[in-house]
Design a protein around this motif. Sequence first.
Motif, PDB file in Angstrom:
ATOM      1  N   GLN A  89       0.774  -1.502  -0.495  1.00 33.67           N
ATOM      2  CA  GLN A  89      -0.011   0.364  -0.112  1.00 33.67           C
ATOM      3  C   GLN A  89       0.800   1.261   0.150  1.00 33.67           C
ATOM      4  OE1 GLN A  89      -2.884   0.492  -0.598  1.00 33.67           O
ATOM      5  NE2 GLN A  89      -4.275  -0.702   0.000  1.00 33.67           N
ATOM      6  N   LEU A  90       1.950   1.351   0.812  1.00 34.77           N
ATOM      7  CA  LEU A  90       2.794   2.448   0.824  1.00 34.77           C
ATOM      8  C   LEU A  90       3.385   2.288  -0.201  1.00 34.77           C
ATOM      9  CD1 LEU A  90       3.473   1.422   4.344  1.00 34.77           C
ATOM     10  CD2 LEU A  90       2.187   3.874   4.291  1.00 34.77           C
ATOM     11  N   ARG A  91       3.823   1.381  -0.680  1.00 33.37           N
ATOM     12  CA  ARG A  91       4.617   1.752  -2.157  1.00 33.37           C
ATOM     13  C   ARG A  91       3.835   1.635  -3.649  1.00 33.37           C
ATOM     14  NH1 ARG A  91       7.843  -4.031  -4.903  1.00 33.37           N
ATOM     15  NH2 ARG A  91       5.634  -3.407  -5.628  1.00 33.37           N
ATOM     16  N   ASP A  92       2.933   1.029  -3.785  1.00 35.12           N
ATOM     17  CA  ASP A  92       2.027   1.496  -5.037  1.00 35.12           C
ATOM     18  C   ASP A  92       0.500   1.590  -5.065  1.00 35.12           C
ATOM     19  OD1 ASP A  92       2.880  -1.513  -5.760  1.00 35.12           O
ATOM     20  OD2 ASP A  92       1.382  -1.192  -4.635  1.00 35.12           O
ATOM     21  N   VAL A 111       9.428   6.389  -3.327  1.00 31.99           N
ATOM     22  CA  VAL A 111       8.859   7.906  -2.738  1.00 31.99           C
ATOM     23  C   VAL A 111       7.703   6.861  -2.290  1.00 31.99           C
ATOM     24  CG1 VAL A 111       7.273   9.664  -3.220  1.00 31.99           C
ATOM     25  CG2 VAL A 111       9.459   9.431  -4.532  1.00 31.99           C
ATOM     26  N   LEU A 112       6.767   7.424  -1.232  1.00 29.75           N
ATOM     27  CA  LEU A 112       5.158   6.658  -1.228  1.00 29.75           C
ATOM     28  C   LEU A 112       4.042   6.940  -2.115  1.00 29.75           C
ATOM     29  CD1 LEU A 112       4.702   7.916   2.878  1.00 29.75           C
ATOM     30  CD2 LEU A 112       5.786   5.723   1.795  1.00 29.75           C
ATOM     31  N   HIS A 113       3.550   6.009  -2.224  1.00 34.51           N
ATOM     32  CA  HIS A 113       2.492   6.446  -3.122  1.00 34.51           C
ATOM     33  C   HIS A 113       1.419   7.874  -2.876  1.00 34.51           C
ATOM     34  CE1 HIS A 113      -0.318   5.040  -6.583  1.00 34.51           C
ATOM     35  NE2 HIS A 113      -1.686   5.321  -5.272  1.00 34.51           N
ATOM     36  N   HIS A 126      13.012   4.203   2.637  1.00 34.36           N
ATOM     37  CA  HIS A 126      14.352   2.673   2.452  1.00 34.36           C
ATOM     38  C   HIS A 126      12.687   1.702   3.192  1.00 34.36           C
ATOM     39  CE1 HIS A 126      16.801  -0.317   3.250  1.00 34.36           C
ATOM     40  NE2 HIS A 126      16.406  -0.937   2.005  1.00 34.36           N
ATOM     41  N   LEU A 127      12.075   1.282   2.906  1.00 38.32           N
ATOM     42  CA  LEU A 127      11.333   0.839   3.563  1.00 38.32           C
ATOM     43  C   LEU A 127      11.997  -1.200   3.679  1.00 38.32           C
ATOM     44  CD1 LEU A 127       8.609   1.366   5.131  1.00 38.32           C
ATOM     45  CD2 LEU A 127       7.043   0.663   3.139  1.00 38.32           C
TER      46      LEU A 127
END
Length: 274
Positions: A89-92, A111-113, A126-127
């Motif tokens: 969710q945070l990525r895309d 970058v956060l989606h 960096h997650l």
Amino acid sequence: MEGLEQWKKQAEQWSSQALQQGKKQAEPLWSQAHEYIQQVPPTQIYAALAILLLTSVLLLLGRLFKRQKANTIVLSGLSGSGKTVLFYQLRDGSSHQGTVTSMEPNEGTFVLHSETSKNGKLKPVHLVDVPGHSRLRPKLDEFLPQAAGVVFVVDALEFLPNLRAASEYLYDILTKASVVKKKIPILILCNKTDKVTAHSKEFIRKQLEKEIDKLRASRSAISTADIADDFTLGVLGEPFSFPQCQNKVTVAEAAGITGETTQVEQFIRDHVKY
């Protein structure tokens, strides 16, 4: 013209005299310095040069590390708490329904989606999603030294059956030297709060504090040879609460499946600046 030529010759003469005078004054000083250096044992000279070189290197490294601020956020928690869904969710912006329990860390820099439509300079995050299985948790130690923050994900729906296990895992994180010494902030993220039967974040916080208080008492009674805690928690003689921790611990809510990640995104941006 003759006056100008005479002035130039006079200036050159003065300059030459000044240089000769400066040289004569410097010669005794240089001679004294040379004699002093010859009297100093070579080992002292080498030691002084080594100290000067080491100091220069340390100052250079200090400046370098100050510039490279940590941008790693670690997702941790028990298996099934919803870490991987939150990662996607945070990525895309997709829940990637159908994902299975991770056996290897999910890792990415992006970058956060929710910020992709924003203008201006955005700092990538960096997650890292660390597997929650007990055998795979040691992988967490690989990422903590670079962490700007830790998100400990709790299943708010199935919280009580997993209370003991979640508390033990959280206790281990809170007592790690890498977390305490760097005062790495921790967010306890109560996931799946979109469900009607999910527990509130206040209830979860209080129950975790009570359980960790029991753990603290039981572990302190065991020989230090049998316990790997780096630091003790809380204040002696007082019931444990998260404000007693040396690092900041906060509690928030999320719903990974529906994409409600506002509070965890705020935590990320509080500790990974633009």
